[in-house]
Design an enzyme around this catalytic site. Sequence first.
Site, PDB file in Angstrom:
ATOM      1  N   GLY A  14       0.841  -1.797  -0.658  1.00  0.00           N
ATOM      2  CA  GLY A  14      -0.025  -0.152   0.023  1.00  0.00           C
ATOM      3  C   GLY A  14       0.688   1.331  -0.120  1.00  0.00           C
ATOM      4  O   GLY A  14       0.081   2.690   0.298  1.00  0.00           O
ATOM      5  N   ASP A  34      -3.376  -7.373  -6.572  1.00  0.00           N
ATOM      6  CA  ASP A  34      -1.200  -7.963  -6.322  1.00  0.00           C
ATOM      7  C   ASP A  34      -1.700  -8.699  -6.249  1.00  0.00           C
ATOM      8  O   ASP A  34      -2.955  -9.539  -5.868  1.00  0.00           O
ATOM      9  CB  ASP A  34      -1.133  -7.266  -5.012  1.00  0.00           C
ATOM     10  CG  ASP A  34       0.419  -7.527  -5.579  1.00  0.00           C
ATOM     11  OD1 ASP A  34       0.917  -8.256  -5.448  1.00  0.00           O
ATOM     12  OD2 ASP A  34       1.062  -6.707  -5.427  1.00  0.00           O
ATOM     13  N   CYS A  79      10.872  -5.570 -10.941  1.00  0.00           N
ATOM     14  CA  CYS A  79      12.088  -4.748 -10.891  1.00  0.00           C
ATOM     15  C   CYS A  79      12.469  -6.282 -11.337  1.00  0.00           C
ATOM     16  O   CYS A  79      13.711  -5.265 -11.728  1.00  0.00           O
ATOM     17  CB  CYS A  79      11.932  -4.293  -9.683  1.00  0.00           C
ATOM     18  SG  CYS A  79      12.673  -4.974  -8.133  1.00  0.00           S
TER      19      CYS A  79
END
Length: 371
Positions: A14, A34, A79
């Site tokens: 969050g 998610d 990432c």
Amino acid sequence: METLRVLELYSGIGGMHYALKQTGISADVVAAIDINTTANQIYKHNFPDTPLWNRTIEGIPLDELNGLCFDVILMSPPCQPFTRLGLQRDITDPRTKSFLYILDLLPRLSQLPRFILLENVKGFESSSARQCLVETLTKCGYTYQEVMVSPTSVGIPNSRLRYFLMAKLSTLAHSKKSFQPSEEPPSRLSPVDSLTEENPSPGFLYKLETTTEVLRKVNQNMDLSVRQIQDFLEPEENVDIEQYLVPHKTLLRYALILDIVTPVCRRSVCFTKGYGRYVEGTGSVLQSCMETEMESVFKHVDQCSKDDDKLQQLLKLKLRYFTPREVANLMGFPKSFSFPAQIPIKQRYKVLGNSLNVVVVASLLQELISS
């Protein structure tokens, strides 16, 4: 401004939602998405009234997304395909599948979102994924701005250099500050970790640090625009020191590469998901005993031939890990943020390492939406 409807993709614990709240902008997160079970538990614990979808993004049909009628997309895609320590497989990495799916859907939405903010690691700026992103945005009529920002830019003593892209529909170009496309790699919002030859001598050179590394740390600790570590620590009476002390084996094996900070330092290295499990490059450790000089300890360690003697010297520093709450503080999470009691400490470190700096994102959101 009317209340904005926000879609939070890769919502994690969050961080984006907290940043949005911190701006004071009237907004409603209409869905957070998610697939990380632990992260979703923490998100739901802190935002019980926000619709949370435990689904793969690429499994959500266009019609369902259109039904949300959102004005803003906030996202922090995986990432790993871009990080310098990974394989850097970019768009060939299966973990970019959901992001490419978003780019495919964007032009086909019945109503384009007015604002988009994306966060990722350094390395994304030179990726094919980034190229696909800016091509899609341009085709859809967005102007955008790209920056590389570290929390030190907003006075937080933690290095976490990240790529950000802020985009708005060009129909909003009447705003005070419109964003212009950039074909050049993004630059930092403000200088980070700079070195100058005017720094005083770093003094005793210990451990495995180079002169340049010591100068960089001295330079960081002299930057009065950055707050001290002690501002982000829990009260001593709230911390079970024994639980967070660096293990003896770790001290003996890795003491020379630990990044050690004190409460009065104005720097710490980026906390990653491996903090508490791995050592090199995963985050700083805190010197708890300030009556002992670190330089003196390492000078004596250098002269010890037996491990027991080395350990006795190192134990004088009372080196400990930052608690998950302290890491959250350094990442800008408010005091109201908390973990469900059943989440283990290792999992708390892991989800924090995968998160973002709330204060940095709030500053960028304020610039994007209110400018």
